[in-house]
Write an enzyme that holds these catalytic residues in place. Structure first.
Site, PDB file in Angstrom:
ATOM      1  N   LYS A  89      20.810  -2.109-115.065  1.00  0.00           N
ATOM      2  CA  LYS A  89      19.834  -3.121-114.627  1.00  0.00           C
ATOM      3  C   LYS A  89      18.795  -2.553-113.663  1.00  0.00           C
ATOM      4  O   LYS A  89      17.650  -2.978-113.653  1.00  0.00           O
ATOM      5  CB  LYS A  89      20.563  -4.311-113.990  1.00  0.00           C
ATOM      6  CG  LYS A  89      21.223  -5.207-115.027  1.00  0.00           C
ATOM      7  CD  LYS A  89      21.614  -6.543-114.424  1.00  0.00           C
ATOM      8  CE  LYS A  89      22.039  -7.528-115.503  1.00  0.00           C
ATOM      9  NZ  LYS A  89      23.321  -7.158-116.153  1.00  0.00           N
ATOM     10  N   GLU A 111      15.755 -15.378-111.398  1.00  0.00           N
ATOM     11  CA  GLU A 111      16.875 -16.291-111.549  1.00  0.00           C
ATOM     12  C   GLU A 111      18.089 -15.445-111.861  1.00  0.00           C
ATOM     13  O   GLU A 111      17.976 -14.319-112.359  1.00  0.00           O
ATOM     14  CB  GLU A 111      16.609 -17.310-112.654  1.00  0.00           C
ATOM     15  CG  GLU A 111      17.021 -16.866-114.042  1.00  0.00           C
ATOM     16  CD  GLU A 111      16.172 -15.735-114.596  1.00  0.00           C
ATOM     17  OE1 GLU A 111      14.988 -15.645-114.234  1.00  0.00           O
ATOM     18  OE2 GLU A 111      16.719 -14.947-115.392  1.00  0.00           O
ATOM     19  N   SER A 370      27.124   0.777-120.083  1.00  0.00           N
ATOM     20  CA  SER A 370      26.034   0.097-119.359  1.00  0.00           C
ATOM     21  C   SER A 370      26.315  -0.092-117.875  1.00  0.00           C
ATOM     22  O   SER A 370      25.387  -0.190-117.069  1.00  0.00           O
ATOM     23  CB  SER A 370      25.728  -1.249-120.011  1.00  0.00           C
ATOM     24  OG  SER A 370      26.899  -2.052-120.092  1.00  0.00           O
TER      25      SER A 370
HETATM   26  C1  LIG Z   1      23.816  -7.557-117.434  1.00  0.00           C
HETATM   27  C2  LIG Z   1      24.687  -6.564-118.077  1.00  0.00           C
HETATM   28  C3  LIG Z   1      24.762  -6.447-119.486  1.00  0.00           C
HETATM   29  C4  LIG Z   1      24.069  -7.366-120.445  1.00  0.00           C
HETATM   30  O1  LIG Z   1      22.689  -7.388-120.405  1.00  0.00           O
HETATM   31  P1  LIG Z   1      21.787  -6.714-121.541  1.00  0.00           P
HETATM   32  O2  LIG Z   1      20.427  -7.204-121.207  1.00  0.00           O
HETATM   33  O3  LIG Z   1      22.269  -7.193-122.867  1.00  0.00           O
HETATM   34  O4  LIG Z   1      21.940  -5.250-121.396  1.00  0.00           O
HETATM   35  C5  LIG Z   1      25.548  -5.434-120.019  1.00  0.00           C
HETATM   36  N1  LIG Z   1      26.249  -4.589-119.220  1.00  0.00           N
HETATM   37  C6  LIG Z   1      26.207  -4.682-117.875  1.00  0.00           C
HETATM   38  C7  LIG Z   1      27.002  -3.722-117.068  1.00  0.00           C
HETATM   39  C8  LIG Z   1      25.418  -5.674-117.264  1.00  0.00           C
HETATM   40  O5  LIG Z   1      25.395  -5.752-115.932  1.00  0.00           O
END
Ligand SMILES: *Cc1c(COP(=O)(O)O)cnc(C)c1O
Length: 386
Positions: A89, A111, A370
């Protein structure tokens, strides 16, 4: 740039379906984004903060033990979990705040549902000395008290929204009202590859750093491209960022993984949600369906327009996994590689656990991790011990 792309369409998806006063704000944002995104000074500044603040480039780790255990494709992990604040993020919020600064904004609003995007936004606002207001459903502020405290610690003001059901949707409405009234001085920082144009294009632009790096890293390491790239899909930002530099490489399979309780791309139909057209899950009344995911970041009834298009055109595949598979993957990566993934990322791992053994030894599978799982450990503890 093609005419369709200019208006933010990906095939028949995307665009901007919003009231005229909001369109004015989006037109202004589009113009400013186009003006700065390729500006050499802007790019250099972004690269500086990616390096010095986020800690990029992050590694592409070869998962040797998992590879050996599964006995199929070689598995590589793109380590977005190692970024400052623990997920992908930050790539997006950093890009957008630099743009906000260029535009002369003094105030940033956002938000947040579970609070992860709110915390990321509050982080960069602290870093750049910007006033930060986070709208959050009242119900969510109670459930996520610790994230509210994190945001406040970072100097943000959290505004609980009690209108409607006091959930994310109501927080979005409040943030949009604020934007309409203040868009010359206030920047609306959106957290995923969703919303009206230019957000899906802009968020992809900033998240593309993931595949820009992974492509160079895998070429340096293996001398060739991966056979498949796997990412989890909520709104779609980490997935589109990890796919971006492979979309024009037809030999690379692109696979997005959703929770089976929020199967937007597998069961969604074309519709308009939050100001853009995408595949969306509807209930019998034709309203956005209530979704549920054990991973808060994947709990969204819509999906970015480019994913909707990649699905329709067949360029990318989208699959679902069950909660049980996710919990197993969460533990498996922890045990085999010493990496505790976010529950969101564990969705991508879960599918990889099924796919890798079906592939030959000389194939390469790349999983986007992610985020890191520290935030989820307590929840998993309760799920496993109930
Ligand atoms: C917010 C989040 C997601 C999902 O958001 P995308 O916009 O689909 O990437 C996935 N993994 C993590 C670790 C997140 O914090």
């Amino acid at each position: 740039m093609q005419e369709t792309e200019k208006k933010g369409f990906f095939g028949s998806f995307g665009g901007s379906f919003i009231p005229p006063e909001l369109q004015e704000a989006m037109d202004y944002l589009t113009e400013q984004f186009e003006r700065y995104k390729d500006d050499p000074v802007f790019r250099e500044e972004l690269a500086y903060y990616y390096r010095e603040y986020v800690g990029r480039e992050n590694p592409l780790t070869f998962a040797k033990h998992l590879t050996d255990k599964l006995g199929g494709a070689k598995i590589y992990l793109k380590r977005e979990d190692l970024n400052h604040t623990g997920s992908h993020k930050i790539n997006n919020v950093l890009g957008q705040i630099l743009l906000a600064k260029r535009m002369g904004a003094r105030r940033v609003i956002a938000e947040t549902g579970a609070g992860q995007h709110g915390v990321a936004t509050a982080t960069v606002c602290a870093m750049f000395g910007m006033e930060c207001v986070i709208y959050m459903g009242e119900e969510d502020t109670r459930r996520q008290a610790l994230n509210v405290f994190r945001m406040e610690l970072l100097g943000a003001k959290v505004v609980p929204v009690s209108k409607g059901q006091g959930r994310l949707k109501d927080a979005v409405d409040e943030a949009l009202n604020d934007l309409v009234a203040n868009y010359r001085t206030t920047f609306y920082l959106l957290g995923s590859a969703v919303g009206p144009h230019p957000f899906p294009t802009m968020v992809k632009h900033f998240q593309s750093i993931i595949s820009e790096e992974s492509k160079q890293q895998i070429l340096a390491r293996e001398g060739r491209l991966p056979d498949a790239v796997i990412a989890c899909v909520g709104g779609g930002s980490n997935a589109i960022g990890s796919f971006a530099h492979y979309i024009d490489e037809p030999s690379v399979r692109l696979i997005g993984v959703e929770p089976d309780q929020a199967p937007t791309l597998t069961e969604g139909v074309p519709g308009v949600i939050h100001g853009f057209k995408c595949l969306v899950l509807l209930d019998e009344e034709g309203e956005p369906r209530k979704t549920y995911s054990i991973a808060a970041g994947l709990d969204y009834p819509g999906i970015g327009p480019e994913h909707s298009h990649l699905k329709e055109s067949g360029r990318a595949e989208y699959v679902t996994v069950t909660n049980e598979e996710v919990l197993e993957a969460f533990q498996e990566l922890s045990r085999t590689e010493g990496i505790i993934p976010a529950l969101e990322s564990a969705h991508a791992v879960a599918y990889a656990l099924k796919l890798a053994p079906t592939m030959e030894h000389d194939r390469i599978l790349l999983i986007n991790i992610s985020g890191r799982g520290d935030k989820d450990v307590e929840q998993v503890f309760h799920m496993l011990n109930k």
